[in-house]
Design an enzyme around this catalytic site. Structure first.
Site, PDB file in Angstrom:
ATOM      1  N   HIS A   3       0.855  -1.181   0.000  1.00  0.00           N
ATOM      2  CA  HIS A   3       0.000   0.000   0.000  1.00  0.00           C
ATOM      3  C   HIS A   3       0.882   1.218   0.000  1.00  0.00           C
ATOM      4  CE1 HIS A   3      -3.100   2.856   1.225  1.00  0.00           C
ATOM      5  NE2 HIS A   3      -3.964   1.947   0.802  1.00  0.00           N
TER       6      HIS A   3
ATOM      7  N   ASP B 139      -7.915  -5.421   0.239  1.00  0.00           N
ATOM      8  CA  ASP B 139      -8.376  -6.201  -0.909  1.00  0.00           C
ATOM      9  C   ASP B 139      -7.984  -7.669  -0.855  1.00  0.00           C
ATOM     10  OD1 ASP B 139      -9.679  -4.165  -2.216  1.00  0.00           O
ATOM     11  OD2 ASP B 139      -7.822  -3.392  -3.042  1.00  0.00           O
TER      12      ASP B 139
END
Ligand code: ACO
Length: 433
Positions: free
Chosen positions: A309, A367
């Protein structure tokens, strides 16, 4: 808004023999920022920061992330507490208004949203114009943009009431649009919203009921859906939110701005990652194939989807809640022994202990587990990003409203480091060698 942080000293910069003092501002939390607004005017240089890795593009009071510690706060409240104790509509109220609602305010807000769930009847014809095999995100970009053609009475961005109504309309109509995008691709008739149902329940029913047979919403699954919406509600100045802000900075109407946000979210590096993460788990297939796959990641043939991320260099706090929700949904739907769950858990364990991922601070993001969860809820992979867009709409519209209501708001207009040809004379075509 115009708070602009608290002054916290000054930085100095020397350019071409000229010294310039730049104020440093302190927010409530997070790194201080160097206020460079006067830099170009006084020194004739720009800053260069492609990907905005060191740039605060706005002031905001909505969401705070500490990526090193794995903290996510909405209006100060930790995401874990909101996911466990709140509801999606309460979080919507919080994001839009800054405070948790009283019981009366919440009831009123829920009622207001419920009253806006239907679409203008003529909007249904829009869906008929798409190919049946259109990706539902393509349908969402088109139909959300088309809302501006149907709700003219809430596109005047200078009017507070119209801004508020457009926010309510977007939150209320998104589930109806998303369910229609799904029904259209599978060739089933549209199911109308039912106002006696909660937000997530109503959405599940619009997706899975058919006129011939009603759909009894499973409360465990409705709760899980609501939690998934909370986890995706807002995430500070991510790519799609920044897109919404940039589109809105020109004065474009909110429906058009949210359509721009949906377009940005579609990409595999952003909202499209959960679809990619599920595809990756399917491709790996069995636990014994994980080492070979991980080697491919290290050889840079592909990335581990659902990992890494830009901001979190620690466990994404949403991923923790999502992992638990995944187990709950799989147990409730009788998919507790889903082989993909086994692959995901083993892959996570291996990656979290492998120096390649540890050194790069790569942890599972939201996710990683959301694809398996959404699949168990009955959604095809093409719908995953649509569900993300549905939930993120409140974050986008809250950030859009904050920007419009900030008196120091200006059109967003980045500059560039030009490396193309210097000025040269045009050569007629017959003189070009
Ligand atoms: N798998 C393998 N290696 C990775 C991954 C990954 N998923 N993500 C980053 N890396 C590596 C890069 O190769 C790079 O290594 P290097 O320094 O040896 O070259 C290093 O980690 C830093 O990578 P960057 O690309 O600079 O990191 P950035 O912050 O720009 O990328 C991103 C963030 C785009 C999310 C990235 O981690 C990624 O592509 N992840 C997979 C897609 C994904 O899951 N996206 C969802 C994000 S969450 C969301 O949108 C809800």
């Amino acid at each position: 808004m115009e708070n602009k942080g608290t002054p916290n000293g000054a930085a100095s910069i020397s350019i071409g023999g000229k010294d310039l003092g730049l104020p440093i501002l302190k927010g409530t939390l997070g790194p201080d920022v160097v206020d460079i607004r006067k830099l170009y005017g006084e020194t004739d240089v720009f800053t260069y920061d492609p990907g905005f890795t060191s740039t605060a593009a706005c002031e905001s009071q909505i969401t705070f992330i500490d990526g090193d510690k794995g903290v996510l706060l909405h209006r100060g409240y930790p995401i874990g507490q909101l996911a466990e104790q709140s509801s999606f509509l309460e979080v919507c109220y919080l994001l839009l208004n800054g405070e948790l609602p009283t019981a009366d305010e919440l009831t009123k807000f829920e009622r207001t949203i419920t009253l806006h769930t239907m679409l203008h009847d003529q909007m249904d014809r829009f869906f008929q114009g798409f190919r049946r095999d259109a990706h539902p995100m393509a349908v969402m970009v088109g139909t959300v943009g088309a809302l501006s053609a149907f709700y003219h009475d809430s596109t005047d961005i200078t009017d507070l009431q119209q801004r508020t109504i457009s926010a309510h309309r977007l939150i209320a109509k998104m589930p109806t649009l998303a369910a229609r995008a799904y029904k259209y691709t599978i060739g089933q008739p549209f199911i109308y919203p039912r106002n006696e149902l909660g937000y997530a329940e109503n959405f599940l029913r619009m997706c899975f009921a058919v006129p011939a047979e009603d759909y009894q919403v499973n409360p465990v699954l409705a709760k899980a859906m609501d939690k998934i919406f909370i986890l995706h509600a807002d995430h500070e100045q991510n790519a799609s939110t920044s897109t919404v802000r940039l589109a809105g900075s020109s004065g474009a109407n909110p429906f058009a701005c949210i359509a721009a946000g949906i377009a940005c979210l579609w990409g595999p590096a952003h909202g499209g990652a959960n679809e990619e993460a599920l595809n990756m788990l399917k491709e790996i297939g069995t636990v014994d194939r994980i080492p070979e796959y991980v080697q491919g990641v290290k050889d840079r043939k592909y990335r581990l989807m659902g990992f890494g991320h830009r901001v979190y260099k620690n466990y994404d706090p949403r991923a923790k809640v999502m992992q638990q929700t995944c187990h709950e949904v799989l147990a409730e739907t009788g998919h507790g022994d889903d082989p993909l769950l086994k692959v995901a858990m083993e892959l996570e364990k291996i990656a979290l202990n492998d120096p390649y991922f540890v050194e790069r601070k790569l942890y599972p993001n939201v996710d990683f587990y959301s694809g398996i969860t959404l699949r168990a809820l009955g959604f095809p992979a093409e719908m995953f990003t649509v569900l993300f867009a549905l939930a993120r709409t409140v974050g986008w519209i809250a950030q859009w409203k904050e920007m419009i209501e900030d008196p120091s708001q200006k059109i967003g207009r980045p500059r560039q480091l030009y490396t193309g040809p210097a000025m040269r004379d045009y050569t007629p075509v017959d003189k070009r060698g």
